[in-house]
Design a protein around this motif. Sequence first.
Motif, PDB file in Angstrom:
ATOM      1  N   GLU A  72       8.292 -35.689 115.315  1.00 37.83           N
ATOM      2  CA  GLU A  72       9.095 -34.385 114.909  1.00 37.83           C
ATOM      3  C   GLU A  72       8.431 -33.479 113.740  1.00 37.83           C
ATOM      4  OE1 GLU A  72      12.505 -34.644 117.196  1.00 37.83           O
ATOM      5  OE2 GLU A  72      12.622 -33.449 115.512  1.00 37.83           O
ATOM      6  N   LYS A  73       8.019 -34.014 112.676  1.00 35.01           N
ATOM      7  CA  LYS A  73       7.147 -33.247 111.685  1.00 35.01           C
ATOM      8  C   LYS A  73       5.854 -32.673 112.307  1.00 35.01           C
ATOM      9  CE  LYS A  73       8.657 -36.011 107.727  1.00 35.01           C
ATOM     10  NZ  LYS A  73       8.225 -37.417 107.102  1.00 35.01           N
ATOM     11  N   LEU A  74       5.262 -33.248 112.933  1.00 30.59           N
ATOM     12  CA  LEU A  74       3.765 -32.777 113.481  1.00 30.59           C
ATOM     13  C   LEU A  74       4.334 -31.451 114.312  1.00 30.59           C
ATOM     14  CD1 LEU A  74       0.728 -32.736 113.941  1.00 30.59           C
ATOM     15  CD2 LEU A  74       1.357 -34.347 115.978  1.00 30.59           C
ATOM     16  N   LEU A  75       5.090 -31.660 115.484  1.00 32.21           N
ATOM     17  CA  LEU A  75       5.078 -30.695 116.323  1.00 32.21           C
ATOM     18  C   LEU A  75       6.051 -29.569 116.022  1.00 32.21           C
ATOM     19  CD1 LEU A  75       5.705 -33.297 119.301  1.00 32.21           C
ATOM     20  CD2 LEU A  75       3.643 -31.850 118.730  1.00 32.21           C
ATOM     21  N   LYS A  76       6.710 -29.638 114.727  1.00 38.54           N
ATOM     22  CA  LYS A  76       7.801 -28.539 114.304  1.00 38.54           C
ATOM     23  C   LYS A  76       7.116 -27.360 114.492  1.00 38.54           C
ATOM     24  CE  LYS A  76       8.780 -28.846 110.111  1.00 38.54           C
ATOM     25  NZ  LYS A  76       8.744 -27.756 109.228  1.00 38.54           N
ATOM     26  N   ASP A  77       6.022 -27.170 114.029  1.00 31.76           N
ATOM     27  CA  ASP A  77       5.328 -25.824 113.806  1.00 31.76           C
ATOM     28  C   ASP A  77       4.455 -25.353 115.091  1.00 31.76           C
ATOM     29  OD1 ASP A  77       4.581 -26.238 110.275  1.00 31.76           O
ATOM     30  OD2 ASP A  77       6.236 -25.456 111.456  1.00 31.76           O
ATOM     31  N   LEU A 134      12.393 -33.834 119.827  1.00 28.51           N
ATOM     32  CA  LEU A 134      11.933 -34.735 121.036  1.00 28.51           C
ATOM     33  C   LEU A 134      13.121 -34.884 121.965  1.00 28.51           C
ATOM     34  CD1 LEU A 134      10.217 -37.634 119.107  1.00 28.51           C
ATOM     35  CD2 LEU A 134       9.258 -35.604 119.821  1.00 28.51           C
ATOM     36  N   THR A 135      14.164 -34.551 121.586  1.00 28.39           N
ATOM     37  CA  THR A 135      15.423 -34.788 122.685  1.00 28.39           C
ATOM     38  C   THR A 135      15.273 -33.538 123.564  1.00 28.39           C
ATOM     39  OG1 THR A 135      16.825 -35.898 121.096  1.00 28.39           O
ATOM     40  CG2 THR A 135      17.910 -34.936 122.942  1.00 28.39           C
ATOM     41  N   ARG A 136      15.023 -32.361 123.055  1.00 27.25           N
ATOM     42  CA  ARG A 136      15.023 -30.981 123.824  1.00 27.25           C
ATOM     43  C   ARG A 136      13.755 -31.184 124.638  1.00 27.25           C
ATOM     44  NH1 ARG A 136      11.803 -26.736 123.339  1.00 27.25           N
ATOM     45  NH2 ARG A 136      10.960 -26.509 121.316  1.00 27.25           N
ATOM     46  N   LEU A 137      12.551 -31.837 124.071  1.00 29.41           N
ATOM     47  CA  LEU A 137      11.282 -31.943 125.101  1.00 29.41           C
ATOM     48  C   LEU A 137      11.564 -32.942 126.201  1.00 29.41           C
ATOM     49  CD1 LEU A 137       8.416 -32.212 122.285  1.00 29.41           C
ATOM     50  CD2 LEU A 137       9.054 -30.229 123.729  1.00 29.41           C
ATOM     51  N   ASN A 138      12.270 -34.066 125.829  1.00 25.82           N
ATOM     52  CA  ASN A 138      12.700 -34.854 126.926  1.00 25.82           C
ATOM     53  C   ASN A 138      13.459 -34.353 128.038  1.00 25.82           C
ATOM     54  OD1 ASN A 138      12.201 -37.768 127.694  1.00 25.82           O
ATOM     55  ND2 ASN A 138      14.452 -38.196 127.291  1.00 25.82           N
ATOM     56  N   GLU A 139      14.172 -33.391 127.642  1.00 23.76           N
ATOM     57  CA  GLU A 139      15.307 -32.753 128.856  1.00 23.76           C
ATOM     58  C   GLU A 139      14.325 -31.857 129.545  1.00 23.76           C
ATOM     59  OE1 GLU A 139      19.111 -32.893 126.006  1.00 23.76           O
ATOM     60  OE2 GLU A 139      18.176 -30.946 126.385  1.00 23.76           O
ATOM     61  N   ALA A 140      13.289 -31.226 128.982  1.00 30.85           N
ATOM     62  CA  ALA A 140      12.403 -30.200 129.724  1.00 30.85           C
ATOM     63  C   ALA A 140      11.644 -31.150 130.502  1.00 30.85           C
ATOM     64  CB  ALA A 140      11.554 -29.511 128.665  1.00 30.85           C
ATOM     65  N   TYR A 141      11.333 -32.476 130.122  1.00 33.70           N
ATOM     66  CA  TYR A 141      10.307 -33.394 131.169  1.00 33.70           C
ATOM     67  C   TYR A 141      11.023 -33.658 132.305  1.00 33.70           C
ATOM     68  CZ  TYR A 141       7.510 -33.761 126.761  1.00 33.70           C
ATOM     69  OH  TYR A 141       6.758 -33.368 125.674  1.00 33.70           O
ATOM     70  N   SER A 142      12.596 -33.818 132.158  1.00 39.88           N
ATOM     71  CA  SER A 142      13.410 -34.496 133.112  1.00 39.88           C
ATOM     72  C   SER A 142      13.601 -33.314 134.338  1.00 39.88           C
ATOM     73  CB  SER A 142      14.677 -34.912 132.842  1.00 39.88           C
ATOM     74  OG  SER A 142      15.433 -33.810 132.140  1.00 39.88           O
ATOM     75  N   GLU A 143      13.328 -32.043 133.944  1.00 39.87           N
ATOM     76  CA  GLU A 143      13.233 -31.083 135.038  1.00 39.87           C
ATOM     77  C   GLU A 143      11.964 -30.829 135.831  1.00 39.87           C
ATOM     78  OE1 GLU A 143      15.750 -28.398 134.765  1.00 39.87           O
ATOM     79  OE2 GLU A 143      16.770 -30.176 134.011  1.00 39.87           O
ATOM     80  N   LEU A 144      10.817 -31.509 135.577  1.00 37.97           N
ATOM     81  CA  LEU A 144       9.456 -31.466 135.953  1.00 37.97           C
ATOM     82  C   LEU A 144       9.134 -32.830 137.174  1.00 37.97           C
ATOM     83  CD1 LEU A 144       7.503 -30.541 133.035  1.00 37.97           C
ATOM     84  CD2 LEU A 144       8.333 -28.921 134.887  1.00 37.97           C
ATOM     85  N   PRO A 145       9.227 -32.360 138.196  1.00 33.37           N
ATOM     86  CA  PRO A 145       8.952 -33.461 139.169  1.00 33.37           C
ATOM     87  C   PRO A 145       7.747 -34.332 139.230  1.00 33.37           C
ATOM     88  CG  PRO A 145       8.698 -31.025 140.429  1.00 33.37           C
ATOM     89  CD  PRO A 145       9.303 -30.975 138.871  1.00 33.37           C
ATOM     90  N   GLU A 146       6.888 -33.642 138.599  1.00 33.74           N
ATOM     91  CA  GLU A 146       5.340 -34.480 138.139  1.00 33.74           C
ATOM     92  C   GLU A 146       5.723 -35.478 137.185  1.00 33.74           C
ATOM     93  OE1 GLU A 146       5.521 -31.107 137.796  1.00 33.74           O
ATOM     94  OE2 GLU A 146       4.060 -30.164 138.773  1.00 33.74           O
TER      95      GLU A 146
END
Lengths: 218, 218
Positions: free
Chosen positions: B147-152, B191-203
């Motif tokens: 969370e800290k690393l990816l924030k920016d 991370l929660t938001r990213l996880n939701e984004a990944y669930s949209e990607l068939p790959e």
Amino acid sequence: MAQQQNKLKLYSYWRSSCSCRIRIALNLKGLDYQYIPVNLLKGEQFSPEFRKLNPIGYVPVLVDGDVVISDSLAIFLYLEEKYPQIPLLPSDLLKKAVNIQAANIVCSSIQPLQNLDVLKYIEEKVSPDEKVPWVKFHIEKGFGALEKLLKDHAGKYATGDEVAMADAFLAPQIHAGIKRFNVDMAKFPLLTRLNEAYRELPEFEKAMPENQPDAPPA
Amino acid sequence: MAQQQNNLKLYSYWRSSCSCRIRIALNLKGLDYEYIPVNLLKGEQFSPEFRKLNPIGYVPVLVDGDVVISDSLAIFLYLEEKYPQIPLLPSDLLKKAVNIQAANIVCSSIQPLQNLAVLNYIEEKVSPDEKVPWVKFHIEKGFGALEKLLKDHAGKYATGDEVAMADVFLAPQMHAGIKRFNVDMAKFPLLTRLNEAYSELPEFEKAMPENQPDAPSA
């Protein structure tokens, strides 16, 4: 010496094997750097200044002008790309992959099981007497894996006759295994031979924990 | 689909998050591959055939014609170099370093603390009840660091608006955290938001454990 625009800065702790990897890499590439000690035992990694650089509180951290990079793997690969004159990765894709795999055995399968936080947890939840057996178990497992991996690839050094990434990651781990955890190296003849080869190289010796500015007096 | 000379084979276990990383990468790069299951619970990684491929007994292992590569990090970087058409690392050196650092937080600080061998050790030396708290502790520590690393740096995905290495390594770890260890993701909004984004990607979805040929029937 490679030409440098700015002097590199390395935030490091003398005994941190992750920091030692980068000290070796910088020496091998002939890159001068300013050594800035971060005393992990005193909690200096949690100071506001250091947290601005690396909010996660890990060493090493490399500062190259405006660029700040944390994590020894990320720093190593950055140095490889930014300062390619003395390459530490072979161009052959398979040999390159073996180097990365060897480095990652150290990085992922050994070192994380011996760091300060894990040892504290073991000390509290199991017992202080369990720390050294725990670490030895994981070091020996990893060293066994490395003996198998490097068997078909080693030359004078880990993956051939040139020093490469595998050596930069291996040397600090072998040093820690021997000096701090009393690992029986007789079981690992290839790693023993490699360790003797590293001790002949000033770039490795100068990077070892006991030779750092923040090492306690002998 | 990228043009392929050789048939790629991936030795994989359905639930191995390290294997999942490479399944995602192969899908993102449009590379077909033959899935060869290795049942870790049944000890198939110790069979003579598998040991010939990877004497260390880990999955994943990639076979690309004559070339055999083990270790998800080494495999990933091999694929990046051998099949560059759909790049999974930015060319900007700092963004590239952030991706490698994020991947290594998963690779070194989280996943090794939750693998089978370590969990068996905890079960024997401490107690079976200590396994899940141990794993949650390390996952949450790592997720906090991410969370800290990816924030920016985060955009639509972990380090910008394009899927990259950080996403490939992060998705399987989050899946494991949620599905197997009941991590409270409310503490990790990015991370929660990213996880939701990944669930949209068939790959990503096609690479998830439950969708593998060797997954137990639902």
